[in-house]
Design a protein around this motif. Structure first.
Motif, PDB file in Angstrom:
ATOM      1  N   GLY B 257      52.883  54.010  63.059  1.00 40.07           N
ATOM      2  CA  GLY B 257      52.028  53.829  61.728  1.00 40.07           C
ATOM      3  C   GLY B 257      52.557  52.681  60.941  1.00 40.07           C
ATOM      4  N   ASN B 258      52.728  51.513  61.679  1.00 41.10           N
ATOM      5  CA  ASN B 258      53.205  50.457  61.074  1.00 41.10           C
ATOM      6  C   ASN B 258      52.144  49.336  60.873  1.00 41.10           C
ATOM      7  N   SER B 259      51.699  49.375  59.409  1.00 39.06           N
ATOM      8  CA  SER B 259      50.507  48.297  59.367  1.00 39.06           C
ATOM      9  C   SER B 259      51.099  47.370  58.406  1.00 39.06           C
ATOM     10  N   SER B 263      51.958  42.410  60.946  1.00 40.37           N
ATOM     11  CA  SER B 263      50.916  42.960  62.299  1.00 40.37           C
ATOM     12  C   SER B 263      49.540  42.318  61.911  1.00 40.37           C
ATOM     13  N   LEU B 264      49.491  42.263  60.609  1.00 33.61           N
ATOM     14  CA  LEU B 264      47.883  41.816  60.208  1.00 33.61           C
ATOM     15  C   LEU B 264      47.844  40.147  60.296  1.00 33.61           C
ATOM     16  N   ALA B 268      45.217  38.357  62.792  1.00 28.75           N
ATOM     17  CA  ALA B 268      44.555  36.990  62.186  1.00 28.75           C
ATOM     18  C   ALA B 268      44.476  36.036  62.963  1.00 28.75           C
ATOM     19  N   VAL B 271      42.622  36.627  66.435  1.00 26.56           N
ATOM     20  CA  VAL B 271      41.345  36.718  66.299  1.00 26.56           C
ATOM     21  C   VAL B 271      40.667  35.254  66.295  1.00 26.56           C
ATOM     22  N   GLN B 272      41.677  34.174  65.866  1.00 29.01           N
ATOM     23  CA  GLN B 272      41.126  32.877  65.715  1.00 29.01           C
ATOM     24  C   GLN B 272      41.491  32.368  66.814  1.00 29.01           C
ATOM     25  N   GLY B 274      42.006  33.840  70.014  1.00 35.65           N
ATOM     26  CA  GLY B 274      41.613  34.304  71.648  1.00 35.65           C
ATOM     27  C   GLY B 274      42.572  35.218  71.827  1.00 35.65           C
ATOM     28  N   HIS B 286      57.249  46.733  65.486  1.00 41.06           N
ATOM     29  CA  HIS B 286      55.655  47.293  66.062  1.00 41.06           C
ATOM     30  C   HIS B 286      55.644  46.825  67.507  1.00 41.06           C
ATOM     31  N   TYR B 377      46.313  43.508  68.628  1.00 42.66           N
ATOM     32  CA  TYR B 377      45.213  44.445  67.999  1.00 42.66           C
ATOM     33  C   TYR B 377      45.796  45.775  67.948  1.00 42.66           C
ATOM     34  N   PRO B 378      45.176  46.327  66.756  1.00 45.71           N
ATOM     35  CA  PRO B 378      45.458  47.786  66.361  1.00 45.71           C
ATOM     36  C   PRO B 378      45.029  48.760  67.457  1.00 45.71           C
ATOM     37  N   VAL B 379      45.944  49.781  67.798  1.00 44.48           N
ATOM     38  CA  VAL B 379      45.173  50.779  68.747  1.00 44.48           C
ATOM     39  C   VAL B 379      45.472  52.161  68.078  1.00 44.48           C
TER      40      VAL B 379
END
Lengths: 296, 431
Positions: B257-259, B263-264, B268, B271-272, B274, B286, B377-379
């Motif tokens: 439950g680590n957000s 992690s963010l 990011a 996503v930029q 690939g 995490h 990526y979050p799972v």
């Protein structure tokens, strides 16, 4: 032995039943993350009207800086007729909401000039995206600058599909040129209406008009600004028309009009204004976030 | 090695002789079926019906199952009742069994300890106020995270109430020459026990808001904040966390439950660019703990189950393993912990702490040497353990290989200890 064989097959089937769908799910999620991702950098692109240089918005920007107390940095781009770009100013590190003013060497009025200017804007825009890697932005256009931005949105933005426009504010933009008529459409309006289905569906548009008397701001007829509804209404997410009257409402004063600066702050820059300054129109509801899975 | 294992075995045997340990085991044995049902409900509720559930997402259950809200609510109701009160049940069963060994009134003492546990978790700040100011109990403490406290309370009350009863009865008999009535015995010891626990609970409510549990949790959470990128600290933290799970202090250090911000930022970046290679924070709790050291939940219990399948001759162990494998696949391992039990089992403590630690070292090395990318990526939390890293890296097969390696290594770590327990026997394991 026979029982064992069945057991292994069952295990294999369960593993596949979990593994294969998760593959598809994964692909889907990643594309979703990519399309939802917003860069921290989100500039506001400003385009001045005809006969104006890249310094047209200086008074406005000075005002905005003074009032918002956040140091929006300014980058100015001048596009020569040859398509060559000249940059002045810079985007400061850590400033995620800079202003980018795009002006043109050929800044003359008229249908063909505006079309050319939209093409030059596209040149500058592509260069900006390549340099600064933003994928969402807002726009402010004064007078014909609004026309240039509208043509650009319809004709050229689809070429850089991963960059999403969020808000467009046009100030005294004559969608029907100098015509006061509500029935006759000039060439540029016809063209904009013809291509309106290509406008970004999630865009929010504000069209601000100023009036000195009941029909005009001294240069642009109010009826011409009103024709914008035939372009945007029912094409973009929201289209709002605002008319400002009072002091400083002649055509060229509008970008430094106090009311309009407040409108820019509230709607275009989405600042949270103190109650006394807020222009109370309808409260727009924030889009609820899609149901995201929490990070594991 | 063999000598040490022998020593461990003797320790295990001795610990199992203790009255308190026997009471704990018995209490967990009685509570196990309830927890199993709860876990299976959670498998469906959290894994298949909740929006963030793994199976809900991969099978797109929301789009074809009719009346999904109804299903959700029904399962939630069951979960709230059973899951929410598991600690109270354990307080009852512990007190009950301890009183039985003292030959006093088991049922009455069990109820007493359940009540005592509740008085420690009364929401004192909501008392004495008019209107709906919130629940009158600290509900969070009555669920799985209250198990440690409930065991302590069960043991304490079981001992105290039994002794008060016996002493009172003896004293009364000597003084009045007649036996003390049953009612008086229970009533007086209840008064003693409750006034003591109310005093403790009220006193604690002055110190911290969330009752006695919250105190323990808060002090541990301060250790957890800002772990940073130091692999050694992450390793120590995970080891401590798993040790606490073993004690029944479930989840003070929320490994899952680590957000966090890191992690963010990793997301990011991915996503930029690939992929997660060269993500800004490759080594975090995490990317190491959640991805490679949490199969089945804390302590790599999925590996424990496989080890039991391979090496255990204990019928009860094999039964528990078979019953809890599905919740374990979804990282819900409370029934395994309470059913075997792993809790308070000195033999299993060693691999329970060691297996995740070894995995973290493996993952740490692999990520530092750039053999695998970190997960970005979050799972969903209910993703089967060995798939977390694979899906979290966006489908990198090297991460999947490392996951399988970690699982294999953990099974190897668990095996000797599981075999050691083959010799343990007797009534304790007749689950």
């Amino acid at each position: 032995m026979r029982r064992n064989w069945w057991r292994w097959l069952l295990v294999l089937l369960v593993v596949l039943a979990i593994f294969l769908p998760s593959q598809f799910w994964l692909k889907q999620r990643i594309t979703q993350y990519k399309s939802n991702y917003k860069t921290p950098l989100s500039p506001t692109i400003m385009v001045p009207g005809s006969s104006a240089s890249q310094n047209r918005f200086d008074t406005l920007i000075t005002q905005l800086r003074k009032e918002t107390k956040s140091a929006h940095s300014v980058l100015k781009v001048r596009v020569a007729e040859s398509g060559q770009l000249t940059y002045t100013g810079s985007i400061k590190r850590g400033d995620n909401h800079p202003f980018i003013v795009v002006a043109f060497e050929n800044n003359r009025d008229g249908y063909s000039n505006i079309n050319k200017q939209a093409q030059w804007l596209d040149l500058a825009f592509k260069d900006l995206v390549k340099t600064y890697h933003f994928n969402h932005f807002s726009m402010l256009g004064h007078s014909n600058g609004g026309l240039i931005l509208s043509v650009f949105l319809e004709k050229y933005l689809t070429q850089t599909a991963h960059v999403k426009p969020e808000r467009l504010m046009t100030i005294a933009t004559p969608y029907n040129m100098e015509s006061d008529s509500t029935t006759k459409q000039t060439a540029i309006l016809r063209e904009l209406i013809k291509g309106r289905s290509r406008l970004p569906k999630k865009l929010t548009v504000y069209s601000v008009a100023g009036t000195e008397n009941y029909s005009s701001d001294g240069t642009v007829p109010a009826n011409s600004v009103n024709q914008g509804k035939y372009v945007f209404q029912n094409q973009v997410a929201h289209y709002t028309q605002i008319t400002v009257t009072g002091d400083d409402t002649t055509h060229s004063d509008l970008p430094q009009n106090k009311q309009i600066i407040l409108l820019i702050r509230q709607y275009l820059l989405q600042e949270v204004l103190p109650d006394k300054d807020r222009v109370s129109v309808i409260k727009r509801s924030q889009h609820a976030d899609t149901d995201e899975t929490g990070l594991p | 090695m063999v000598g040490q294992l022998r020593g461990l075995w003797r320790l295990n045997q001795r610990v199992n002789q203790w009255r308190a340990m026997r009471a704990v085991r018995e209490a967990l044995r009685v509570a196990y079926p309830f927890i199993l049902v709860m876990a299976l409900t959670d498998v469906i509720g959290q894994g298949c019906l909740s929006k963030s559930g793994f199976f809900f997402q991969i099978y797109h259950i929301g789009s074809w199952l009719p009346g999904i809200t109804l299903w959700r609510q029904a399962l939630q109701a069951v979960s709230v009742v059973v899951n929410g009160l598991v600690a109270v049940m354990i307080a009852f069963t512990t007190g009950h069994y301890l009183a039985r060994t003292y030959h006093t009134e088991p049922l009455a003492v069990g109820m007493m300890s359940a009540l005592a546990f509740l008085t420690l978790n009364v929401n004192y700040s909501a008392l004495g106020q008019n209107g709906p100011t919130g629940s009158s109990f600290l509900e969070a403490n009555l669920g799985p995270q209250g198990i440690f406290l409930s065991i302590l309370v069960g043991l304490g009350v079981g001992w105290l109430a039994s002794h008060v009863m016996q002493g009172l009865a003896k004293w009364w008999l000597r003084r009045h020459q007649v036996a003390l009535s049953w009612t008086s015995r229970i009533a007086w010891s209840l008064i003693v026990v409750l006034s003591l626990t109310v005093a403790i609970g009220y006193g604690l409510s002055w110190i911290g808001g969330g009752g006695i549990n919250n105190l323990v949790y808060l002090s541990l959470q301060t250790l957890n904040t800002n772990l940073g990128h130091d692999g050694l600290r992450i390793l120590t933290m995970t080891a401590i966390s798993n040790g606490l799970w073993w004690l029944g202090l479930i989840g003070p250090i929320d490994v899952a439950g680590n957000s966090s911000v890191t992690s963010l930022q990793n997301l990011a970046y991915a996503v930029q660019h690939g992929s997660g290679w060269d993500a800004p924070h490759p080594v975090t709790l995490h990317t190491l703990g959640d991805a490679y050291a949490n199969f089945g939940g804390a302590g790599m219990t999925l590996a424990l189950i496989i080890a039991i399948w391979i090496g255990s001759r204990q019928a009860s162990y094999r039964r528990v393993a078979n019953q809890t494998v599905i919740p374990n696949l979804l990282n819900l391992n409370e029934p395994t912990l309470l059913g075997l039990p792993v809790l308070f089992n000195p033999v299993l403590l060693v691999p329970f702490v060691m297996a995740p630690a070894v995995n973290i070292v493996l993952a740490w090395a692999a990520i530092s040497w750039k053999l695998v990318p970190p997960i970005v990526y979050p799972v969903p939390r209910t993703t089967p353990g060995p798939l977390v890293a694979y899906l979290g890296t966006g489908g990198d097969w090297r991460a999947l290989l490392l996951s399988l390696l970690c699982l294999g290594v953990s099974v190897v770590i668990y095996l000797p200890f599981v075999r050691l327990l083959n010799d343990a026997g007797g009534v304790d394991h007749a689950a």
